[in-house]
Design an enzyme around this catalytic site. Structure first.
Site, PDB file in Angstrom:
ATOM      1  N   LYS A 141       0.847  -1.193   0.000  1.00 14.27           N
ATOM      2  CA  LYS A 141       0.000   0.000   0.000  1.00 14.27           C
ATOM      3  C   LYS A 141       0.881   1.240   0.000  1.00 14.27           C
ATOM      4  CE  LYS A 141      -3.711   2.019   2.849  1.00 14.27           C
ATOM      5  NZ  LYS A 141      -4.573   1.770   4.024  1.00 14.27           N
ATOM      6  N   LEU A 190      -6.457   9.122   3.277  1.00 14.85           N
ATOM      7  CA  LEU A 190      -6.684   7.735   3.732  1.00 14.85           C
ATOM      8  C   LEU A 190      -8.048   7.538   4.390  1.00 14.85           C
ATOM      9  CD1 LEU A 190      -3.213   6.824   5.312  1.00 14.85           C
ATOM     10  CD2 LEU A 190      -3.965   6.512   2.953  1.00 14.85           C
ATOM     11  N   SER A 216      -9.093   2.132   3.026  1.00 10.39           N
ATOM     12  CA  SER A 216      -8.193   2.904   2.190  1.00 10.39           C
ATOM     13  C   SER A 216      -7.185   2.042   1.427  1.00 10.39           C
ATOM     14  CB  SER A 216      -7.429   3.917   3.066  1.00 10.39           C
ATOM     15  OG  SER A 216      -6.662   3.255   4.048  1.00 10.39           O
ATOM     16  N   ILE A 237      -7.120   1.228  10.044  1.00 13.29           N
ATOM     17  CA  ILE A 237      -7.398   1.919  11.291  1.00 13.29           C
ATOM     18  C   ILE A 237      -8.901   2.097  11.495  1.00 13.29           C
ATOM     19  CG2 ILE A 237      -7.370   4.305  10.441  1.00 13.29           C
ATOM     20  CD1 ILE A 237      -5.716   5.023  12.962  1.00 13.29           C
ATOM     21  N   ALA A 238      -9.682   1.883  10.423  1.00 10.94           N
ATOM     22  CA  ALA A 238     -11.144   1.990  10.532  1.00 10.94           C
ATOM     23  C   ALA A 238     -11.822   1.212   9.405  1.00 10.94           C
ATOM     24  CB  ALA A 238     -11.586   3.441  10.521  1.00 10.94           C
ATOM     25  N   GLY A 239     -11.346  -0.016   9.169  1.00  8.48           N
ATOM     26  CA  GLY A 239     -11.931  -0.851   8.123  1.00  8.48           C
ATOM     27  C   GLY A 239     -11.170  -0.852   6.825  1.00  8.48           C
ATOM     28  N   SER A 240      -9.929  -0.370   6.819  1.00  4.44           N
ATOM     29  CA  SER A 240      -9.191  -0.152   5.576  1.00  4.44           C
ATOM     30  C   SER A 240      -8.632  -1.418   4.935  1.00  4.44           C
ATOM     31  CB  SER A 240      -8.045   0.841   5.813  1.00  4.44           C
ATOM     32  OG  SER A 240      -8.550   2.118   6.091  1.00  4.44           O
TER      33      SER A 240
END
Length: 522
Positions: A141, A190, A216, A237-240
């Site tokens: 990434k 992101l 992201s 960090i939140a579903g990435s």
């Protein structure tokens, strides 16, 4: 008139910087893609089968790029495959994938070729692999830093940002023998479930290019789904990781914090409570296992102070995998806020049915997430947006770059002072403590007498949505909020003849978010 002219010049400036960077990337792709200017435009929005059916890849290249990672590693370690042949096959498939869905940012094909040849020379001289990833191509990434290679993270302003050191995950994978050859696209800032920025454009899902590749780590998800990479490293960090895995129909692992390495000492970043993690994406669950076992065999706690000393436990793994032991799974059909769309509901039912047929226990846990759902948006976003919008606006102001309409942009009023931030962080910590107790208490009702072994819940409120319509994120981000390991596992495909909308008047939304989610479904 003067103000208008100034604004036009500023707008042209960011466009010119972005255009120059894309041209540089495209030239590097062209050098490895003889069909770059001649490949025909596809009539269908479903391009998933193109690498297999176009005739561009030889049977040998298809065999290599369709192999599961453990098979590739075995053949590379034994000398049956060379690192150079393996890389060339994946690069060829990668440039096809780029034509189809635009997943690439940094092109390192020549660098990867030098690395592959060096590994082959090592094997020829010593007759053994360098490490657990010897010769395996691995994509990264864009936010993952490689010394000497730009990290732009979807910002036009960060063109020319060249890290002077590697991230820890890069050092470990490199020491283990992997071959890096490309970096992949991310959304601006992101903070989005989409994958769009003004520098490299939009990455799409190969199953329907009119739909989101997720974010992201969307570039990784799309590239891996098309077979351009056997294992891609994303971050979450939140579903990435979970969102791109779901939208692209692949496997993804979002680990808990302190388990697997990510940034190095020059790029380390934590907000003390909800922290980014790095994890693998692959077309097989084999790829997730190969990555975790390989990384842990390299003792990441000796490289990264945030990693705990916890090696791979093969004994415990065997205890749960393939031994006939009956496990107990808790099924969460919805979180009490958003009812997932019909294909996801069917996927949950089919999974429960398959587990029961395999001899495992499956128990319904309808209210397990109630407290999380009530606290989710406020708790998580308070922490993630604690710095407000100052830094983002400062970065974007470099070239007067516009704000993408598809990102979550914090407002100035969301900035927290230190006591407010600590209060928000402690709220999440207390939620985690409560849920650990709650999980352990399931032993009182579990048919095994143990706490439920794993929870199965929807991968999202919807499948890959049309661009610009990504909404509710609790299902994808719950693992980050609670800091629980989460694997996204594909279990089927949308079937419009089966996955029907409820008849008018028969669907009662659970909330405003639920109503909005189902409006999109229509």
């Amino acid at each position: 008139m003067a103000a208008s002219t100034t604004e036009t010049n500023q707008q042209l400036e960011w466009r010119e910087v972005a255009s120059r960077k894309r041209s540089e990337r495209n030239d590097l792709v062209k050098a490895w893609d003889p069909l770059y200017d001649r490949r025909k435009k596809l009539a269908s929005n479903n391009v998933q089968a193109w690498p297999e059916t176009s005739g561009e890849l030889t049977p040998r290249e298809l065999e290599i790029t369709n192999s599961i990672p453990s098979s590739l590693i075995t053949k590379l370690a034994s000398g049956e495959l060379t690192a150079e042949e393996t890389l060339r096959a994946f690069v060829k498939r990668t440039v096809i994938a780029h034509h189809l869905t635009n997943p690439l940012t940094e092109i390192m094909f020549d660098w990867g070729l030098e690395r592959a040849r060096a590994l082959d020379r090592y094997w020829n001289e010593f007759g053994q692999p360098v490490g657990p990833f010897h010769g395996l191509p691995i994509s990264l990434k864009d936010l993952i830093n490689i010394k000497g290679t730009e990290t732009t993270m979807g910002y036009v302003a960060w063109v020319g940002n060249v890290p002077q050191s590697n991230d820890t995950v890069v050092d470990i994978l490199s020491k283990g023998g992997s071959v890096f050859y490309c970096k992949t696209n991310v959304p601006q800032t992101l903070m989005s479930g989409e994958c769009f920025n003004y520098l490299f454009g939009r990455t799409t899902s190969p199953w329907n290019t009119n739909t989101s590749a997720g974010g992201s780590s969307g570039g990784e998800g799309s590239l891996v789904a098309l077979g351009g990479s056997p294992i891609g490293v994303g971050s979450d960090i939140a579903g990435s990781i979970n969102t791109p895995a779901q939208h692209n129909g692949i496997y993804g692992l979002c680990p808990s914090t302190q388990r697997l390495p990510l940034h190095g000492p020059d790029n380390a970043f934590q907000n003390l409570i909800v922290n980014g993690v790095a994890g693998p994406l692959s077309r097989s669950i084999d790829g997730l296992e190969v990555y975790v076992k390989g990384v842990l065999s390299m003792k990441p706690w000796e490289f990264d102070s945030t990693c705990v000393k916890l090696p791979w436990d093969q004994g415990e793994y065997k205890e749960y995998a393939g031994t006939g032991r009956k496990l107990c799974f808790g099924i969460i059909n919805n979180d009490g806020v958003v009812t997932p769309h019909p294909p996801i509901q069917r996927g949950i039912r089919d999974t429960a049915k398959a587990l029961r047929a395999a001899g495992h226990y499956v128990v319904e846990t309808p209210t397990f997430l109630e407290t999380v759902a009530d606290s989710f948006e406020k708790s998580l976003m308070d922490v993630l947006n604690a710095c407000g919008d100052e830094e983002i606006k400062r970065i974007l102001s470099t070239y007067n770059e516009p704000v993408s309409p598809e990102i979550v942009l914090p407002g100035p009023k969301e900035k927290l002072d230190t006591p407010q931030f600590l209060a928000a962080a402690n709220k999440i910590l207390r939620l985690r403590q409560k849920y650990m107790v709650k999980w352990m208490q399931t032993a009182q009702t579990s048919p095994t007498g143990r706490p439920i072994d794993a929870f199965i819940l929807p991968s999202g409120g919807h499948v890959a949505p049309p661009h610009g319509t990504m909404g509710y994120l609790l299902y994808e981000a719950i693992s980050n909020l609670l800091d629980w390991t989460c694997a996204t596992i594909p279990v089927g495909f949308v079937d419009q003849t089966v996955d029907q909308m409820p008849q008018d008047g028969k669907f009662i939304p659970l909330s405003e978010e639920d109503e909005a989610n189902w409006v999109e479904c229509k």
